[in-house]
Design a protein around this motif. Structure first.
Motif, PDB file in Angstrom:
ATOM      1  N   PHE A  51      22.611  29.786  39.964  1.00 12.65           N
ATOM      2  CA  PHE A  51      22.655  31.238  40.125  1.00 12.65           C
ATOM      3  C   PHE A  51      23.715  31.537  41.180  1.00 12.65           C
ATOM      4  O   PHE A  51      23.455  31.466  42.379  1.00 12.65           O
ATOM      5  CB  PHE A  51      21.290  31.775  40.558  1.00 12.65           C
ATOM      6  N   SER A  52      24.896  31.856  40.720  1.00  7.80           N
ATOM      7  CA  SER A  52      26.032  32.032  41.617  1.00  7.80           C
ATOM      8  C   SER A  52      25.793  33.156  42.612  1.00  7.80           C
ATOM      9  O   SER A  52      25.211  34.188  42.277  1.00  7.80           O
ATOM     10  CB  SER A  52      27.299  32.331  40.809  1.00  7.80           C
ATOM     11  N   PHE A  53      26.255  32.941  43.840  1.00  7.58           N
ATOM     12  CA  PHE A  53      26.284  33.924  44.918  1.00  7.58           C
ATOM     13  C   PHE A  53      24.917  34.195  45.556  1.00  7.58           C
ATOM     14  O   PHE A  53      24.854  34.901  46.552  1.00  7.58           O
ATOM     15  CB  PHE A  53      26.890  35.262  44.456  1.00  7.58           C
ATOM     16  N   GLY A  94      26.065  39.944  43.285  1.00  8.54           N
ATOM     17  CA  GLY A  94      26.300  39.303  44.574  1.00  8.54           C
ATOM     18  C   GLY A  94      27.728  39.427  45.073  1.00  8.54           C
ATOM     19  O   GLY A  94      27.952  39.633  46.278  1.00  8.54           O
ATOM     20  N   ALA A  95      28.708  39.316  44.174  1.00 10.55           N
ATOM     21  CA  ALA A  95      30.111  39.356  44.607  1.00 10.55           C
ATOM     22  C   ALA A  95      30.476  40.689  45.259  1.00 10.55           C
ATOM     23  O   ALA A  95      31.050  40.705  46.353  1.00 10.55           O
ATOM     24  CB  ALA A  95      31.028  39.049  43.426  1.00 10.55           C
ATOM     25  N   PRO A  96      30.159  41.846  44.650  1.00  9.53           N
ATOM     26  CA  PRO A  96      30.468  43.114  45.335  1.00  9.53           C
ATOM     27  C   PRO A  96      29.726  43.268  46.658  1.00  9.53           C
ATOM     28  O   PRO A  96      30.273  43.823  47.615  1.00  9.53           O
ATOM     29  CB  PRO A  96      30.023  44.176  44.317  1.00  9.53           C
ATOM     30  N   LEU A  97      28.472  42.791  46.717  1.00  4.89           N
ATOM     31  CA  LEU A  97      27.726  42.865  47.969  1.00  4.89           C
ATOM     32  C   LEU A  97      28.426  42.076  49.071  1.00  4.89           C
ATOM     33  O   LEU A  97      28.555  42.536  50.208  1.00  4.89           O
ATOM     34  CB  LEU A  97      26.306  42.323  47.775  1.00  4.89           C
ATOM     35  N   LEU A  98      28.891  40.873  48.723  1.00  2.28           N
ATOM     36  CA  LEU A  98      29.569  40.037  49.706  1.00  2.28           C
ATOM     37  C   LEU A  98      30.877  40.686  50.161  1.00  2.28           C
ATOM     38  O   LEU A  98      31.190  40.698  51.360  1.00  2.28           O
ATOM     39  CB  LEU A  98      29.844  38.652  49.120  1.00  2.28           C
ATOM     40  N   VAL A  99      31.635  41.241  49.226  1.00  3.11           N
ATOM     41  CA  VAL A  99      32.887  41.917  49.578  1.00  3.11           C
ATOM     42  C   VAL A  99      32.611  43.093  50.508  1.00  3.11           C
ATOM     43  O   VAL A  99      33.330  43.300  51.499  1.00  3.11           O
ATOM     44  CB  VAL A  99      33.616  42.392  48.304  1.00  3.11           C
ATOM     45  N   LEU A 100      31.562  43.849  50.229  1.00  2.00           N
ATOM     46  CA  LEU A 100      31.209  44.994  51.064  1.00  2.00           C
ATOM     47  C   LEU A 100      30.817  44.558  52.472  1.00  2.00           C
ATOM     48  O   LEU A 100      31.255  45.150  53.466  1.00  2.00           O
ATOM     49  CB  LEU A 100      30.062  45.769  50.416  1.00  2.00           C
ATOM     50  N   ILE A 101      30.017  43.505  52.568  1.00  2.00           N
ATOM     51  CA  ILE A 101      29.592  42.998  53.875  1.00  2.00           C
ATOM     52  C   ILE A 101      30.787  42.504  54.684  1.00  2.00           C
ATOM     53  O   ILE A 101      30.938  42.817  55.871  1.00  2.00           O
ATOM     54  CB  ILE A 101      28.553  41.882  53.699  1.00  2.00           C
ATOM     55  N   LEU A 102      31.669  41.732  54.037  1.00  2.00           N
ATOM     56  CA  LEU A 102      32.843  41.206  54.730  1.00  2.00           C
ATOM     57  C   LEU A 102      33.794  42.328  55.130  1.00  2.00           C
ATOM     58  O   LEU A 102      34.399  42.282  56.208  1.00  2.00           O
ATOM     59  CB  LEU A 102      33.554  40.189  53.836  1.00  2.00           C
ATOM     60  N   HIS A 103      33.932  43.339  54.258  1.00  2.00           N
ATOM     61  CA  HIS A 103      34.813  44.468  54.587  1.00  2.00           C
ATOM     62  C   HIS A 103      34.312  45.201  55.827  1.00  2.00           C
ATOM     63  O   HIS A 103      35.099  45.541  56.720  1.00  2.00           O
ATOM     64  CB  HIS A 103      34.878  45.414  53.396  1.00  2.00           C
ATOM     65  N   LYS A 104      33.016  45.430  55.903  1.00  2.00           N
ATOM     66  CA  LYS A 104      32.450  46.106  57.054  1.00  2.00           C
ATOM     67  C   LYS A 104      32.611  45.269  58.324  1.00  2.00           C
ATOM     68  O   LYS A 104      32.878  45.798  59.406  1.00  2.00           O
ATOM     69  CB  LYS A 104      30.989  46.432  56.818  1.00  2.00           C
ATOM     70  N   LYS A 105      32.468  43.942  58.176  1.00  2.00           N
ATOM     71  CA  LYS A 105      32.620  43.060  59.336  1.00  2.00           C
ATOM     72  C   LYS A 105      34.049  43.082  59.857  1.00  2.00           C
ATOM     73  O   LYS A 105      34.301  43.173  61.067  1.00  2.00           O
ATOM     74  CB  LYS A 105      32.203  41.632  58.971  1.00  2.00           C
ATOM     75  N   VAL A 106      35.021  42.983  58.931  1.00  2.00           N
ATOM     76  CA  VAL A 106      36.424  43.015  59.313  1.00  2.00           C
ATOM     77  C   VAL A 106      36.774  44.353  59.951  1.00  2.00           C
ATOM     78  O   VAL A 106      37.466  44.419  60.979  1.00  2.00           O
ATOM     79  CB  VAL A 106      37.328  42.733  58.097  1.00  2.00           C
ATOM     80  N   THR A 107      36.291  45.434  59.371  1.00  2.00           N
ATOM     81  CA  THR A 107      36.561  46.771  59.919  1.00  2.00           C
ATOM     82  C   THR A 107      35.979  46.921  61.316  1.00  2.00           C
ATOM     83  O   THR A 107      36.621  47.460  62.219  1.00  2.00           O
ATOM     84  CB  THR A 107      35.983  47.845  58.993  1.00  2.00           C
TER      85      THR A 107
END
Length: 318
Positions: free
Chosen positions: A243-245, A301-314
């Motif tokens: 189950f990826s991600f 899972g992939a969009p969730l991870l992108v959203l989390i990382l984007h918020k962290k970077v921001t």
């Protein structure tokens, strides 16, 4: 408050998983079916109930294993499905299928062998099990296992390759009460080893030197917890495929909910929710085809991870 909301959300997903399918059950019909018992209602008690419970247990095991890996190695990329553990289990499972051996046994053996190889390569005379080497060698082992898996699929016949691909994508379609019992047993054993280490994981995230100052035996603790998490992830892959991600995103999602703190229980709950939500999606969007739920865990899972990382970077740039 957040804990109560999380429990309520997970319970709601579980009840929705019992209701969803080609034949939808209304709340009243679901209540009647639950009261009827397994002897009178085959659809609920022999098809949907074990499938829903298996999704909860498998998701929890993957989420728990992923959070332990990321916390121990202090790296969000250090997930079983990134550093070779899940790939080894997948290779072993497909090899067992093609050889006519029990798939679960082959997948568990493949995960254990991949983990052992990564551990041996990552050992350092000075530091013991080096986290940075483990991640790098793990990615290399994962790529190697994926290449070997591609060779097996190419050389297999169309029917065998199709069956293997369906299993690899991660599916709860064939879950029965026996699989539920195995998943529950693996989750309980893994939780008994890993959950008591939550406090130690908090301290390890400050670095090895501070952790040693607090009296933690890192050279014994890190290999024990990593091996336990790897075995737990391998067992879940052995049951239902990859189950990826799920393992990858559950830890960061739990941290987001817990304001950056390590919460293994929250990570397990996130994993359960992701797999259950993906299984519901298979029955809503393709009720007759019953696509593998692993496809939807990637889409969720992939969009969730992108959203989390984007918020962290921001946040880090502010």
């Amino acid at each position: 408050m957040k804990t109560a909301l999380g429990i309520a959300a997970l319970f709601g997903l579980f009840m929705l998983a019992l209701s969803a399918g080609r034949l939808w059950l209304s709340p009243d019909q679901l209540l009647v079916s639950l009261r009827a018992g397994p002897e009178e209602d085959v659809l609920l008690w022999h098809l949907r109930m074990p499938r829903a419970l298996a999704g909860l247990f498998i998701g929890a095991g993957l989420g728990l294993a992923g959070a332990v890996f990321q916390s121990l190695l202090r790296n969000s990329l250090a997930s079983p499905d990134i550093i070779g553990v899940s790939q080894g289990a997948a290779l072993g499972g497909v090899a067992a299928q093609l050889a006519g051996v029990v798939t679960m046994l082959g997948a568990l053996s493949g995960g254990v062998l991949a983990t052992a190889l990564i551990f041996v390569l990552s050992l350092s005379r000075r530091a013991g099990l080096d986290p940075r080497r483990l991640i790098l060698y793990g990615i290399g082992v994962g790529i190697t296992c994926s290449a070997a898996l591609s060779i097996l699929l190419i050389r297999a016949g169309d029917a065998a390759a199709g069956q293997a691909m369906a299993w690899l994508a991660g599916s709860l379609n064939a879950m029965g009460w026996q699989e539920v019992q195995i998943a529950a047993l693996a989750l309980v054993v893994g939780a008994l080893v890993l959950l008591p280490a939550s406090h130690s994981l908090d301290r390890l995230e400050f670095g090895d030197d501070p952790a040693r100052g607090w009296g933690l035996a890192i050279h014994r603790l890190r290999p024990l917890l990593l091996l336990s998490a790897a075995l737990l992830a391998s067992a879940m892959v052995a049951l239902a495929g990859t189950f990826s991600f799920v393992a990858f995103v559950s830890g960061p999602l739990a941290r987001k909910m817990g304001r950056g703190q390590v919460s293994l229980v929250a990570a397990a709950a996130c994993g359960s929710g992701l797999v259950t939500l993906a299984d519901i999606a298979t029955r809503i969007f393709a009720p007759s085809a019953l696509m593998p739920a692993g496809i939807y865990t990637s889409l969720i899972g992939a969009p969730l991870l992108v959203l989390i990382l984007h918020k962290k970077v921001t946040r880090d740039q502010i």
